[in-house]
Design a protein around this motif. Structure first.
Motif, PDB file in Angstrom:
ATOM      1  N   PHE A  40     -13.470  -5.224   1.494  1.00  0.00           N
ATOM      2  CA  PHE A  40     -13.230  -4.321   2.623  1.00  0.00           C
ATOM      3  C   PHE A  40     -13.619  -4.975   3.948  1.00  0.00           C
ATOM      4  O   PHE A  40     -12.895  -4.840   4.945  1.00  0.00           O
ATOM      5  N   ARG A  41     -14.746  -5.693   3.965  1.00  0.00           N
ATOM      6  CA  ARG A  41     -15.176  -6.343   5.213  1.00  0.00           C
ATOM      7  C   ARG A  41     -14.111  -7.316   5.715  1.00  0.00           C
ATOM      8  O   ARG A  41     -13.760  -7.323   6.902  1.00  0.00           O
ATOM      9  N   PHE A  42     -13.595  -8.137   4.817  1.00  0.00           N
ATOM     10  CA  PHE A  42     -12.580  -9.120   5.219  1.00  0.00           C
ATOM     11  C   PHE A  42     -11.289  -8.432   5.656  1.00  0.00           C
ATOM     12  O   PHE A  42     -10.613  -8.885   6.586  1.00  0.00           O
ATOM     13  N   ALA A  43     -10.936  -7.328   4.994  1.00  0.00           N
ATOM     14  CA  ALA A  43      -9.721  -6.595   5.389  1.00  0.00           C
ATOM     15  C   ALA A  43      -9.877  -6.004   6.779  1.00  0.00           C
ATOM     16  O   ALA A  43      -8.949  -6.075   7.600  1.00  0.00           O
ATOM     17  N   PHE A  44     -11.038  -5.426   7.077  1.00  0.00           N
ATOM     18  CA  PHE A  44     -11.274  -4.881   8.422  1.00  0.00           C
ATOM     19  C   PHE A  44     -11.268  -5.989   9.470  1.00  0.00           C
ATOM     20  O   PHE A  44     -10.767  -5.814  10.581  1.00  0.00           O
ATOM     21  N   ARG A  45     -11.831  -7.146   9.098  1.00  0.00           N
ATOM     22  CA  ARG A  45     -11.891  -8.263  10.036  1.00  0.00           C
ATOM     23  C   ARG A  45     -10.493  -8.800  10.341  1.00  0.00           C
ATOM     24  O   ARG A  45     -10.168  -9.098  11.494  1.00  0.00           O
ATOM     25  N   ARG A  46      -9.671  -8.914   9.321  1.00  0.00           N
ATOM     26  CA  ARG A  46      -8.314  -9.429   9.528  1.00  0.00           C
ATOM     27  C   ARG A  46      -7.470  -8.490  10.386  1.00  0.00           C
ATOM     28  O   ARG A  46      -6.593  -8.941  11.124  1.00  0.00           O
ATOM     29  N   ALA A  47      -7.750  -7.187  10.290  1.00  0.00           N
ATOM     30  CA  ALA A  47      -6.933  -6.209  11.011  1.00  0.00           C
ATOM     31  C   ALA A  47      -7.613  -5.692  12.281  1.00  0.00           C
ATOM     32  O   ALA A  47      -7.237  -4.647  12.803  1.00  0.00           O
ATOM     33  N   ARG A  48      -8.606  -6.444  12.789  1.00  0.00           N
ATOM     34  CA  ARG A  48      -9.378  -5.916  13.920  1.00  0.00           C
ATOM     35  C   ARG A  48      -8.532  -5.732  15.170  1.00  0.00           C
ATOM     36  O   ARG A  48      -8.817  -4.846  15.989  1.00  0.00           O
ATOM     37  N   ARG A  49      -7.513  -6.542  15.377  1.00  0.00           N
ATOM     38  CA  ARG A  49      -6.645  -6.335  16.549  1.00  0.00           C
ATOM     39  C   ARG A  49      -5.903  -5.006  16.469  1.00  0.00           C
ATOM     40  O   ARG A  49      -5.508  -4.449  17.489  1.00  0.00           O
ATOM     41  N   ARG A  50      -5.728  -4.545  15.257  1.00  0.00           N
ATOM     42  CA  ARG A  50      -4.994  -3.291  15.053  1.00  0.00           C
ATOM     43  C   ARG A  50      -5.846  -2.083  15.391  1.00  0.00           C
ATOM     44  O   ARG A  50      -5.361  -1.126  16.016  1.00  0.00           O
ATOM     45  N   ALA A  63     -10.816   5.978  13.099  1.00  0.00           N
ATOM     46  CA  ALA A  63     -11.273   6.208  11.722  1.00  0.00           C
ATOM     47  C   ALA A  63     -10.088   6.311  10.776  1.00  0.00           C
ATOM     48  O   ALA A  63     -10.117   5.758   9.670  1.00  0.00           O
ATOM     49  N   ARG A  64      -9.028   7.027  11.190  1.00  0.00           N
ATOM     50  CA  ARG A  64      -7.835   7.141  10.334  1.00  0.00           C
ATOM     51  C   ARG A  64      -7.226   5.768  10.073  1.00  0.00           C
ATOM     52  O   ARG A  64      -6.793   5.459   8.955  1.00  0.00           O
ATOM     53  N   THR A  65      -7.192   4.924  11.102  1.00  0.00           N
ATOM     54  CA  THR A  65      -6.605   3.588  10.946  1.00  0.00           C
ATOM     55  C   THR A  65      -7.426   2.736   9.986  1.00  0.00           C
ATOM     56  O   THR A  65      -6.878   2.042   9.123  1.00  0.00           O
ATOM     57  N   LEU A  66      -8.746   2.774  10.142  1.00  0.00           N
ATOM     58  CA  LEU A  66      -9.616   2.011   9.242  1.00  0.00           C
ATOM     59  C   LEU A  66      -9.500   2.515   7.805  1.00  0.00           C
ATOM     60  O   LEU A  66      -9.526   1.723   6.851  1.00  0.00           O
ATOM     61  N   ILE A  67      -9.365   3.829   7.650  1.00  0.00           N
ATOM     62  CA  ILE A  67      -9.206   4.390   6.302  1.00  0.00           C
ATOM     63  C   ILE A  67      -7.880   3.930   5.693  1.00  0.00           C
ATOM     64  O   ILE A  67      -7.807   3.612   4.499  1.00  0.00           O
ATOM     65  N   ALA A  68      -6.843   3.850   6.518  1.00  0.00           N
ATOM     66  CA  ALA A  68      -5.553   3.359   6.026  1.00  0.00           C
ATOM     67  C   ALA A  68      -5.663   1.901   5.569  1.00  0.00           C
ATOM     68  O   ALA A  68      -5.067   1.505   4.563  1.00  0.00           O
ATOM     69  N   ILE A  69      -6.438   1.120   6.309  1.00  0.00           N
ATOM     70  CA  ILE A  69      -6.653  -0.287   5.921  1.00  0.00           C
ATOM     71  C   ILE A  69      -7.407  -0.354   4.599  1.00  0.00           C
ATOM     72  O   ILE A  69      -7.089  -1.164   3.713  1.00  0.00           O
ATOM     73  N   ALA A  70      -8.420   0.515   4.443  1.00  0.00           N
ATOM     74  CA  ALA A  70      -9.182   0.541   3.191  1.00  0.00           C
ATOM     75  C   ALA A  70      -8.299   0.939   2.016  1.00  0.00           C
ATOM     76  O   ALA A  70      -8.383   0.340   0.928  1.00  0.00           O
TER      77      ALA A  70
END
Length: 494
Positions: free
Chosen positions: A329-339, A350-357
């Motif tokens: 999850f940490r790496f996924a959030f890091r890769r999508a941080r521009r989003r 929060a909704r966007t981060l949950i979608a990434i998770a």
């Protein structure tokens, strides 16, 4: 196992009795289809400098040539390329043979594995057919612990650098009992054990070890330890498990456990093998007080093959696997941080981060396999609940900045669940009740998308090239193919 099957299995094998042209083509199909979802696999080269596409360019004629050489007993293995790699701190040398040799190497693995299936120990689970494997090994360990009357004595060992430490003379003497020494099959096996290879220092002939990265090395690894397997599993009141070089002895009888430990040490010494001191563990699973002079240390759980086996038979995630899942999850959030960083509204972020998770769990290439595999075996959900709590806190820390107790006052856990926050506890229930399909198809699609991203090759063309043995590969290789990103694929060892 019937005595008839055992006798048939140990009868000396001969090339003319085991080799079939159909088996060669089955091995070729396996080698051709390995790069189906990641075309860069096909660009790996060995001492001949040729890719899989060069082999495919000859189509069935190339396979007919290999068959003719095998039928007339003229096929000889060419040298491999020895490449040094670092796998999470473990430095190993992978031996990559030319593509024709890969096919014959896999053929030898398949022939010997099938013929020796009933000769191998039932306590050996690695590099076997589909009825064995890691799943079955871990399930049986858990079953033994659940049915045991505690205390349970535990001995775990891990052989140091097993593939690179196998003594050639000992292994060949073992194989002489299974394969006729004067036969062509024994000649092929000997060439695979005393293999030739090239590295940055020149050409060499191996004097110790078997070629890690080649399919045939897997069956040799099982042959080498089978006599030891039989000796330990024959001890009354002992439950014995071996997965490759990971060994586990369980017993409710202290004297039986000590005898198993001693036979294990003696057997490995005879084979001139050593164990990793950091992985040597002697435990007694009990809640009672153990005498101070006891050989076994008191414990309520032990880690083996990536799982934490608890006193009483429950299974939970080990701490390192828990951190591994958190890092997904940490790496996924890091890769999508521009989003998500450009979103100012906390609820929308929060909704966007949950979608990434959710995407990490449901559509990740390796994530699905990692998560679902461990969720399938875990029975103790306490650490899964901690992971669910951690994921919620991690998302809120990225929304509001930092892990603070007051974050849940701004967006409650119920609100996060309402936004679709995934739950590993819930996913485990779905898996155990068969409500989630196999992750293979997700893995297949994602691998294909990554493989052909930014290329002009199409998946349909690549698939037809591989499966039809087309003499004109659609995806052309560069003039000087390169090994991409240190990714090597090791046949059955992948």
């Amino acid at each position: 196992m019937s005595q008839r099957l055992r006798n048939e299995t140990i009868r000396p094998l001969r090339w003319r009795n085991v080799y079939r042209e159909a088996e060669l083509y089955k091995a070729a199909v396996r080698v051709y289809t390995k790069p189906l979802f990641l075309w860069r696999k096909a660009l790996n080269v060995s001492t001949d400098g040729k890719t899989l596409y060069d082999l495919a360019a000859r189509g069935l004629n190339g396979l007919a040539t290999i068959h003719d050489q095998l039928r007339t007993e003229r096929f000889i293995f060419r040298p491999c390329v020895g490449l040094k790699y670092n796998f999470n701190g473990k430095r190993r040398t992978l031996y990559i043979p030319p593509w024709e040799e890969r096919i014959v190497d896999l053929l030898i693995y398949r022939l010997l594995s099938r013929k020796l299936h009933y000769w191998f120990s039932a306590s050996s689970y690695a590099y076997r057919d589909h009825t064995y494997g890691l799943d079955r090994c871990q399930s049986r360990i858990a079953a033994v612990l659940r049915s045991a009357k505690f205390p349970m004595y535990v001995v775990t060992r891990d052989i140091s650098d097993y593939f690179a430490s196998i003594n050639h003379e000992i292994l060949l003497r073992q194989l002489e009992k299974l394969v006729a020494p004067e036969d062509y099959l024994f000649q092929l096996i000997s060439e695979r054990i005393r293999f030739a290879y090239q590295d940055e220092t020149g050409s060499h002939r191996a004097t110790i070890g078997i070629p890690f990265g080649c399919a045939s090395a897997c069956v040799f690894a099982n042959v080498h330890l089978t006599e030891l397997d039989r000796e330990i599993e024959s001890i009354p009141a002992v439950h014995y498990f071996r997965y490759a070089d990971d060994i586990l002895v369980l017993s409710e009888d202290c004297s039986a456990a000590l005898l198993g430990k001693q036979k294990l040490q003696d057997g490995l010494s005879k084979l001139r093998l050593t164990t990793k001191a950091s992985h040597e563990s002697d435990f007694v699973l009990t809640t009672l007080q153990v005498p101070r002079d006891s050989t076994f240390q008191q414990a309520i759980s032990f880690r083996h093959l990536g799982l934490q086996f608890e006193h009483g038979g429950s299974v939970s995630l080990s701490r390192d696997k828990q951190r591994k899942i958190q890092n997904l999850f940490r790496f996924a959030f890091r890769r999508a941080r521009r989003r998500w960083q450009k979103i100012a509204d906390p609820h929308e972020r929060a909704r966007t981060l949950i979608a990434i998770a959710c995407q990490t769990i449901d559509k990740g290439v390796r994530n699905v396999a990692i998560l679902d595999y461990y969720l399938k075996h875990v029975t103790d959900t306490s650490r899964l609940r901690l992971l669910d709590r951690w994921l919620a806190e991690e998302i809120l820390s990225l929304v509001f900045g930092g892990h603070k107790k007051g974050n849940f006052a701004k967006i409650s856990y119920e609100q996060l669940r309402g936004y679709g926050l995934p739950s590993l506890v819930h996913r485990q229930r779905l898996i155990r009740h068969g409500k989630i399909d196999s992750p293979f198809f997700i893995w297949q699609q994602q691998k294909a998308d990554r493989a052909f991203k930014g290329t002009v090759a199409s998946r349909s063309r690549a698939a037809s090239t591989v499966t039809d043995f087309s003499p004109c590969p659609e995806a052309a290789a560069p003039e000087k193919p390169v090994r991409e990103g240190g990714r090597l694929y090791m046949g059955v060892m992948e």
